[in-house]
Motif scaffolding. Structure first.
Motif, PDB file in Angstrom:
ATOM      1  N   ILE A 179       0.836  -1.198   0.000  1.00 11.98           N
ATOM      2  CA  ILE A 179       0.000   0.000   0.000  1.00 11.98           C
ATOM      3  C   ILE A 179       0.876   1.254   0.000  1.00 11.98           C
ATOM      4  N   HIS A 180       1.904   1.258   0.849  1.00 16.12           N
ATOM      5  CA  HIS A 180       2.781   2.427   0.906  1.00 16.12           C
ATOM      6  C   HIS A 180       3.572   2.606  -0.395  1.00 16.12           C
ATOM      7  N   THR A 181       3.968   1.499  -1.015  1.00 17.51           N
ATOM      8  CA  THR A 181       4.667   1.580  -2.296  1.00 17.51           C
ATOM      9  C   THR A 181       3.749   2.152  -3.369  1.00 17.51           C
ATOM     10  N   CYS A 182       2.517   1.706  -3.386  1.00 18.11           N
ATOM     11  CA  CYS A 182       1.551   2.206  -4.373  1.00 18.11           C
ATOM     12  C   CYS A 182       1.317   3.700  -4.187  1.00 18.11           C
ATOM     13  N   ILE A 183       1.165   4.130  -2.950  1.00 15.82           N
ATOM     14  CA  ILE A 183       0.953   5.557  -2.678  1.00 15.82           C
ATOM     15  C   ILE A 183       2.174   6.359  -3.116  1.00 15.82           C
ATOM     16  N   PHE A 184       3.358   5.856  -2.815  1.00 20.01           N
ATOM     17  CA  PHE A 184       4.582   6.558  -3.218  1.00 20.01           C
ATOM     18  C   PHE A 184       4.669   6.673  -4.735  1.00 20.01           C
ATOM     19  N   LEU A 185       4.411   5.583  -5.452  1.00 17.59           N
ATOM     20  CA  LEU A 185       4.515   5.599  -6.906  1.00 17.59           C
ATOM     21  C   LEU A 185       3.471   6.523  -7.531  1.00 17.59           C
ATOM     22  N   ARG A 186       2.254   6.519  -7.004  1.00 21.37           N
ATOM     23  CA  ARG A 186       1.213   7.385  -7.539  1.00 21.37           C
ATOM     24  C   ARG A 186       1.513   8.852  -7.288  1.00 21.37           C
ATOM     25  N   THR A 187       2.203   9.141  -6.196  1.00 18.26           N
ATOM     26  CA  THR A 187       2.449  10.525  -5.824  1.00 18.26           C
ATOM     27  C   THR A 187       3.669  11.118  -6.515  1.00 18.26           C
ATOM     28  N   TRP A 188       4.730  10.339  -6.687  1.00  9.76           N
ATOM     29  CA  TRP A 188       6.006  10.910  -7.094  1.00  9.76           C
ATOM     30  C   TRP A 188       6.523  10.489  -8.465  1.00  9.76           C
ATOM     31  N   MET A 189       5.992   9.461  -9.081  1.00 15.24           N
ATOM     32  CA  MET A 189       6.505   9.014 -10.375  1.00 15.24           C
ATOM     33  C   MET A 189       5.801   9.757 -11.513  1.00 15.24           C
ATOM     34  N   PRO A 190       6.567  10.401 -12.395  1.00 13.63           N
ATOM     35  CA  PRO A 190       5.970  11.275 -13.425  1.00 13.63           C
ATOM     36  C   PRO A 190       4.985  10.572 -14.352  1.00 13.63           C
ATOM     37  N   THR A 191       5.256   9.346 -14.748  1.00 16.63           N
ATOM     38  CA  THR A 191       4.329   8.689 -15.668  1.00 16.63           C
ATOM     39  C   THR A 191       3.010   8.363 -14.980  1.00 16.63           C
ATOM     40  N   ASN A 192       3.051   8.012 -13.700  1.00 22.59           N
ATOM     41  CA  ASN A 192       1.810   7.752 -12.981  1.00 22.59           C
ATOM     42  C   ASN A 192       1.013   9.026 -12.775  1.00 22.59           C
ATOM     43  N   ILE A 193       1.693  10.135 -12.518  1.00 22.87           N
ATOM     44  CA  ILE A 193       1.014  11.419 -12.383  1.00 22.87           C
ATOM     45  C   ILE A 193       0.349  11.791 -13.704  1.00 22.87           C
ATOM     46  N   LEU A 194       1.075  11.610 -14.806  1.00 21.81           N
ATOM     47  CA  LEU A 194       0.520  11.926 -16.120  1.00 21.81           C
ATOM     48  C   LEU A 194      -0.685  11.036 -16.439  1.00 21.81           C
ATOM     49  N   LEU A 195      -0.580   9.753 -16.161  1.00 23.01           N
ATOM     50  CA  LEU A 195      -1.707   8.859 -16.436  1.00 23.01           C
ATOM     51  C   LEU A 195      -2.910   9.200 -15.567  1.00 23.01           C
ATOM     52  N   ASP A 196      -2.688   9.625 -14.322  1.00 21.66           N
ATOM     53  CA  ASP A 196      -3.817  10.047 -13.484  1.00 21.66           C
ATOM     54  C   ASP A 196      -4.501  11.271 -14.074  1.00 21.66           C
ATOM     55  N   LYS A 197      -3.724  12.192 -14.623  1.00 19.25           N
ATOM     56  CA  LYS A 197      -4.318  13.374 -15.251  1.00 19.25           C
ATOM     57  C   LYS A 197      -5.043  13.005 -16.552  1.00 19.25           C
ATOM     58  N   LEU A 198      -4.513  12.021 -17.269  1.00 16.58           N
ATOM     59  CA  LEU A 198      -5.169  11.593 -18.511  1.00 16.58           C
ATOM     60  C   LEU A 198      -6.464  10.838 -18.236  1.00 16.58           C
ATOM     61  N   ARG A 199      -6.607  10.256 -17.063  1.00 19.06           N
ATOM     62  CA  ARG A 199      -7.822   9.507 -16.737  1.00 19.06           C
ATOM     63  C   ARG A 199      -8.994  10.409 -16.368  1.00 19.06           C
ATOM     64  N   THR A 200      -8.767  11.717 -16.234  1.00 17.12           N
ATOM     65  CA  THR A 200      -9.880  12.626 -15.976  1.00 17.12           C
ATOM     66  C   THR A 200     -10.678  12.808 -17.266  1.00 17.12           C
ATOM     67  N   LEU A 201     -11.896  13.302 -17.131  1.00 15.12           N
ATOM     68  CA  LEU A 201     -12.758  13.447 -18.308  1.00 15.12           C
ATOM     69  C   LEU A 201     -12.148  14.358 -19.374  1.00 15.12           C
ATOM     70  N   PRO A 202     -11.583  15.537 -19.021  1.00 14.19           N
ATOM     71  CA  PRO A 202     -10.954  16.349 -20.079  1.00 14.19           C
ATOM     72  C   PRO A 202      -9.681  15.708 -20.643  1.00 14.19           C
ATOM     73  N   GLY A 203      -8.998  14.890 -19.860  1.00 15.43           N
ATOM     74  CA  GLY A 203      -7.744  14.311 -20.313  1.00 15.43           C
ATOM     75  C   GLY A 203      -7.894  13.104 -21.210  1.00 15.43           C
ATOM     76  N   LEU A 204      -9.095  12.537 -21.262  1.00 17.17           N
ATOM     77  CA  LEU A 204      -9.286  11.316 -22.061  1.00 17.17           C
ATOM     78  C   LEU A 204      -9.080  11.546 -23.550  1.00 17.17           C
ATOM     79  N   LYS A 205      -9.242  12.774 -24.001  1.00 16.46           N
ATOM     80  CA  LYS A 205      -9.045  13.042 -25.427  1.00 16.46           C
ATOM     81  C   LYS A 205      -7.585  12.890 -25.830  1.00 16.46           C
TER      82      LYS A 205
END
Length: 111
Positions: free
Chosen positions: A11-37
């Protein structure tokens, strides 16, 4: 006891990766409704990562350090994440519209 520690570590590893890794941050932003395009164009980034992975294997075969396998796995993992997100970005809006239609039908049935 060991299972509990492993669970908490994951759980702590997942939280760390979601918070600090650039590709995960970008994919989280792409998963929003405006980012899906940007899902299909993001696949180009996936191809770039796969090109990096292929370059690493070529360099290793030509005598470079075996430590390049770390870069290979990093690039392969990120490339696959972006390649799989492209088609998935087409599914997510369709799923949202289906859920919206169900809510609309449920609301109109109550009235």
């Amino acid at each position: 006891m060991l299972l509990n520690r492993l669970w908490n570590a994951s759980i702590h590893t997942c939280i760390f990766l979601r918070t600090w890794m650039p590709t995960n941050i970008l994919l989280d932003k792409l998963r929003t409704l405006p980012g899906l395009k940007w899902g299909i164009p993001a696949m180009l980034l996936g191809f770039a990562y796969l090109l990096i992975a292929a370059t690493c294997t070529c360099l290793i075969e030509h005598g470079w350090s075996k430590w390049l396998y770390l870069a290979f796995f990093w690039a392969l993992w990120n490339g696959l994440k972006f390649l799989f997100f492209g088609p998935w970005s087409l599914v997510l809006p369709a799923r949202a519209r289906i859920q919206e239609a169900r809510r609309h039908r449920g609301a109109s049935a109550r009235e």
